[in-house]
Scaffold this motif. Structure first.
Motif, PDB file in Angstrom:
ATOM      1  N   ALA A 178      39.260 -29.733 -52.269  1.00 48.94           N
ATOM      2  CA  ALA A 178      40.265 -30.492 -51.688  1.00 48.94           C
ATOM      3  C   ALA A 178      39.730 -30.514 -50.067  1.00 48.94           C
ATOM      4  N   HIS A 179      38.628 -29.770 -49.827  1.00 47.79           N
ATOM      5  CA  HIS A 179      38.373 -29.757 -48.401  1.00 47.79           C
ATOM      6  C   HIS A 179      37.583 -30.974 -47.697  1.00 47.79           C
ATOM      7  N   ASN A 180      37.983 -31.385 -46.781  1.00 46.69           N
ATOM      8  CA  ASN A 180      37.348 -32.694 -46.301  1.00 46.69           C
ATOM      9  C   ASN A 180      36.548 -32.178 -45.173  1.00 46.69           C
ATOM     10  N   ALA A 181      35.296 -31.887 -45.972  1.00 40.28           N
ATOM     11  CA  ALA A 181      34.210 -30.889 -44.840  1.00 40.28           C
ATOM     12  C   ALA A 181      33.645 -31.926 -44.123  1.00 40.28           C
ATOM     13  N   GLU A 182      32.674 -31.441 -43.035  1.00 40.29           N
ATOM     14  CA  GLU A 182      31.678 -32.137 -42.195  1.00 40.29           C
ATOM     15  C   GLU A 182      30.696 -32.639 -43.262  1.00 40.29           C
ATOM     16  N   LEU A 183      30.484 -33.989 -43.044  1.00 38.62           N
ATOM     17  CA  LEU A 183      29.299 -34.544 -43.847  1.00 38.62           C
ATOM     18  C   LEU A 183      27.827 -33.944 -43.251  1.00 38.62           C
ATOM     19  N   ILE A 184      27.879 -33.935 -42.071  1.00 44.23           N
ATOM     20  CA  ILE A 184      26.600 -33.564 -41.532  1.00 44.23           C
ATOM     21  C   ILE A 184      26.884 -32.474 -40.581  1.00 44.23           C
ATOM     22  N   ALA A 185      26.254 -31.253 -40.992  1.00 45.44           N
ATOM     23  CA  ALA A 185      26.826 -30.033 -40.085  1.00 45.44           C
ATOM     24  C   ALA A 185      26.652 -30.404 -38.772  1.00 45.44           C
ATOM     25  N   GLY A 186      27.667 -29.916 -37.964  1.00 43.95           N
ATOM     26  CA  GLY A 186      27.555 -29.891 -36.410  1.00 43.95           C
ATOM     27  C   GLY A 186      27.873 -31.174 -35.528  1.00 43.95           C
ATOM     28  N   THR A 187      28.369 -32.396 -36.381  1.00 34.70           N
ATOM     29  CA  THR A 187      28.614 -33.349 -35.865  1.00 34.70           C
ATOM     30  C   THR A 187      29.814 -34.008 -35.814  1.00 34.70           C
ATOM     31  N   GLY A 188      30.750 -33.188 -36.543  1.00 35.72           N
ATOM     32  CA  GLY A 188      32.160 -33.556 -36.589  1.00 35.72           C
ATOM     33  C   GLY A 188      32.585 -34.713 -37.336  1.00 35.72           C
ATOM     34  N   MET A 189      31.327 -35.123 -38.220  1.00 34.83           N
ATOM     35  CA  MET A 189      31.415 -36.421 -38.859  1.00 34.83           C
ATOM     36  C   MET A 189      32.222 -35.992 -40.364  1.00 34.83           C
ATOM     37  N   HIS A 190      33.300 -36.407 -40.605  1.00 37.09           N
ATOM     38  CA  HIS A 190      33.817 -36.193 -41.874  1.00 37.09           C
ATOM     39  C   HIS A 190      34.466 -37.571 -42.475  1.00 37.09           C
ATOM     40  N   TRP A 191      34.921 -37.480 -43.811  1.00 39.37           N
ATOM     41  CA  TRP A 191      35.312 -38.539 -44.224  1.00 39.37           C
ATOM     42  C   TRP A 191      36.491 -39.350 -43.563  1.00 39.37           C
ATOM     43  N   GLY A 192      37.312 -38.821 -42.819  1.00 41.40           N
ATOM     44  CA  GLY A 192      38.118 -39.491 -42.103  1.00 41.40           C
ATOM     45  C   GLY A 192      37.449 -40.468 -41.103  1.00 41.40           C
ATOM     46  N   VAL A 193      36.186 -40.015 -40.347  1.00 41.12           N
ATOM     47  CA  VAL A 193      35.635 -41.009 -39.519  1.00 41.12           C
ATOM     48  C   VAL A 193      34.858 -41.962 -40.297  1.00 41.12           C
ATOM     49  N   VAL A 194      34.504 -41.664 -41.394  1.00 38.74           N
ATOM     50  CA  VAL A 194      33.832 -42.925 -42.242  1.00 38.74           C
ATOM     51  C   VAL A 194      34.989 -43.814 -42.296  1.00 38.74           C
TER      52      VAL A 194
END
Lengths: 306, 360
Positions: free
Chosen positions: B191-207
């Motif tokens: 269930a975790h909306n984790a960072e897609l690329i570590a250290g960038t803050g990029m997660h599915w919400g950004v996509v």
């Protein structure tokens, strides 16, 4: 659960207290809307009035000075709205929203050092004999002066709108600003006055919350009362006495809900707390078919060049 | 004598320039405000706008830009569609809360099983939560002519109470030692909306926010519905003659903005925030209104405005810890921005003329 703990006399008396901020804000907004302007910034002006009144009352020790300061603060904030909508021709919905967002931030900033402070008490009016009457006394003759001011203001606004020349001009501007302009009335000036009156009333309503109804300051303490006041104007079909009735109805819902919470009714507190908002929606649904009282030019900007 | 002359056509140049002018004016008056609070104004403004991007610890703050910006952009894109057509959804905050509750609730129903299907299911549930909450004002408006501004706003307060109720009851963490709040979704991989690329803050919400920007751009410029939205906003009477169905437009605009706000709430609760709690919502729904206007209700503009507003949040946090600037000052700052934007918009539609008007 012990419903017998609810005293009907106290209930009615506290209902009137709960209704007063709503009434003040709604009467102000009613005048604004009668002049053809929709100011959605009531919540923002109320919360700024609440902290300005609170701070002034604490610093000066006089609640009455607090109320005066609240009215001035509310009116001052409404001038910003007037500049945006009347001079810069900005969208009224967006401007009203910006007023609320700005007011919420400003009040939080102003109120930082007042959290947890107790304001000076506003004494209740005490009329010998009358105030001591059972039942009638506490309901009719045992309140603070601002509560009576709210009722007098309602009567005054009703009279002015209905019978005076000023009211006629105000309504003309709200119904058809182009015609009013053609007749030589200063549309912008009249609307500016109406907006400031609405701001002062909202400020008073806010201060009533922070000084009398919940004598303390907390961030965002108006909690949507300004928006309910806006709904109340629709409920009242832009008629002052119906605004009074509506305010007492909503005050009643709030007070009954709080009393049920205190009495420990088997409904969770959160569901009781959402009831005033749900009832506002319900009332809006029932009454929104009737737009007979709505000023025709409501929400439309005026510019003399057209 | 100074007076205003209506331009025959809105000036495109000013339309682009006013957000910049508004930002500059806000910086100036914000500086005065900070000075009034006894803080060094230049230092404060520099901290807010420079420090998160290029300061010493920028490597830490830059990812935050995406984390804070994504929900704002996602919500603002939805709001802008309605605003363009004169449909005012002011209750995004409530839709955001309901999206978070539905999203988290849908996931928690399957706890503790692990499956790659759980997260997509939560996404759908979150969007549905926001959508259904927005359908209330939409249906009341289309069916009874009820004002959507007031109804959607009232529903924010209802949603807040509902949030308190579920964090104390239905969704409360059974292993939480009686504290309010749900299980931490960050600790549960499915269930975790984790960072897609570590250290960038990029997660599915950004996509999702980027997809929403593209979707809105295509919709507005290439699609009939987008044309109807623009037509209704610019010429309501003409729209009626052109066969625009107002009921469908209201349902579409409110529904889309509700679903996007719900998504934002869901991505937030399963990612940066991690759990449902009483004060989970932080006003993104309201700040998104400023973002929508600052972005000129244009998808690309909203993307930029979302970035700027995220910057004020992060810079505000830094200023709070470095300069002891009160948190509320940033709120005032953001409110001021909307003020100046609306005021300078005057220049888009009017020309300032000096001298006496010619008698026609």
């Amino acid at each position: 659960m012990d419903l017998s703990a609810i005293n009907p006399v106290l209930l009615i008396a506290s209902l009137m207290v709960a209704a007063t901020p709503l009434l003040l804000a709604a009467i102000g907004e009613l005048v604004v809307e009668k002049s053809g302007v929709l100011n959605l910034g009531v919540e923002g002006m109320m919360i700024v009035g609440a902290i300005a009144g609170f701070a002034t009352a604490v610093e000066s020790g006089s609640p009455l000075l607090g109320f005066i300061a609240a009215a001035i603060a509310g009116a001052a904030l409404s001038v910003l709205f007037a500049i945006l909508t009347q001079f810069a021709q900005a969208n009224q919905v967006a401007s009203g929203l910006s007023l609320t967002l700005f007011g919420l931030g400003l009040s939080a900033l102003m109120g930082q050092s007042y959290v947890g402070v107790k304001p000076p008490q506003m004494g209740d009016v005490h009329i010998p004999v009358l105030s001591d009457l059972p039942v009638v006394g506490p309901i009719l003759f045992g309140h603070d002066i601002i509560l009576y001011f709210g009722i007098v203001l309602t009567a005054a606004v009703w009279w002015v709108l209905k019978y005076s020349r000023l009211g006629l001009v105000l309504r003309a501007v709200g119904e058809n600003h182009d015609a009013a302009h053609a007749l030589g009335y200063k549309v912008i000036k009249i609307r500016l006055m109406a907006i400031m009156f609405g701001g002062a009333c909202a400020g008073l309503g806010g201060a009533y919350i922070s000084l009398i109804r919940v004598p303390q300051w907390t961030e965002g303490m108006t909690a949507g009362i300004g928006w309910i006041a806006l709904a109340l104007v629709v409920f009242a079909s832009w008629k002052p006495w119906r605004a009074l009735l509506g305010a007492y109805l909503f005050g009643g819902v709030t007070v009954v809900q709080l009393n049920l919470q205190a009495a420990g009714v088997a409904i969770p507190v959160e569901y009781l707390a959402m009831s005033p908002y749900l009832i506002t929606i319900l009332v809006l649904v029932i009454l929104s078919a009737d737009k007979s009282g709505a000023p025709a030019a409501l929400g439309r900007n005026f510019h003399a060049s057209r | 004598m100074i007076r205003l002359e209506k331009r025959p056509q809105p000036s495109r140049a000013w339309s682009m320039a006013t957000p910049l002018v508004a930002v500059l004016a806000t910086m100036f008056f914000g500086g005065l405000l900070f000075a009034a609070l006894g803080k060094p104004p230049v230092e404060a403004i520099r901290t807010i706008f420079w420090e998160p991007l290029f300061g010493e610890f920028a490597f830490y703050y830059r990812p935050q830009l995406l984390v804070k910006g994504a929900p704002l952009v996602l919500i603002a894109i939805g709001l802008s569609l309605g605003f363009r057509a004169g449909i005012w959804n002011i209750g995004a905050e409530g839709q955001y809360i309901m999206g978070a509750i539905f999203g988290a609730g849908a996931g928690l129903a399957f706890y503790p099983s692990e499956s790659f299907l759980i997260f997509p299911f939560m996404v759908l549930a979150g969007a549905f939560g926001g959508w259904i909450w927005a359908m209330i004002p939409a249906i009341l408006k289309t069916r009874f002519g009820t004002n959507e501004i007031l109804v959607s706003l009232m529903l924010v307060y209802v949603a807040e109470q509902f949030l308190a109720s579920v964090s104390l009851g239905l969704l409360k963490n059974p292993e939480g030692f009686g504290f309010p709040g749900s299980r931490n979704l960050q600790a549960w991989d499915s269930a975790h909306n984790a960072e897609l690329i570590a250290g960038t803050g990029m997660h599915w919400g950004v996509v999702a926010a980027l997809i929403a920007v593209i979707f809105a751009y295509v919709l507005l410029n290439r699609h009939m519905t987008g044309y109807h939205i623009r037509l209704t906003g610019e010429a309501p009477r003409a729209a009626r003659f052109a066969g625009v169905n107002p009921t469908r437009l209201v349902l579409f605009c409110l529904g889309t903005s509700g679903a996007l706000a719900g998504l934002a709430g869901m991505f937030e609760v399963s990612g940066p925030s991690g759990q449902i709690s009483i004060d989970f919502n932080v006003g993104y729904g309201f700040t998104a209104i400023i973002v929508a206007f600052l972005g000129r209700l244009h998808p690309v503009g909203i993307l930029l405005a979302g970035g700027l507003m995220a910057l004020t949040y992060i810079g505000g946090d830094i200023a709070q810890s470095n300069l002891q600037l009160p948190a509320a000052a940033i709120q005032v700052f953001q409110g001021m921005l909307l003020f100046f934007l609306l005021a300078f918009d005057l220049l888009t539609n009017f020309r300032i003329a000096i001298g006496k008007p010619e008698v026609a």
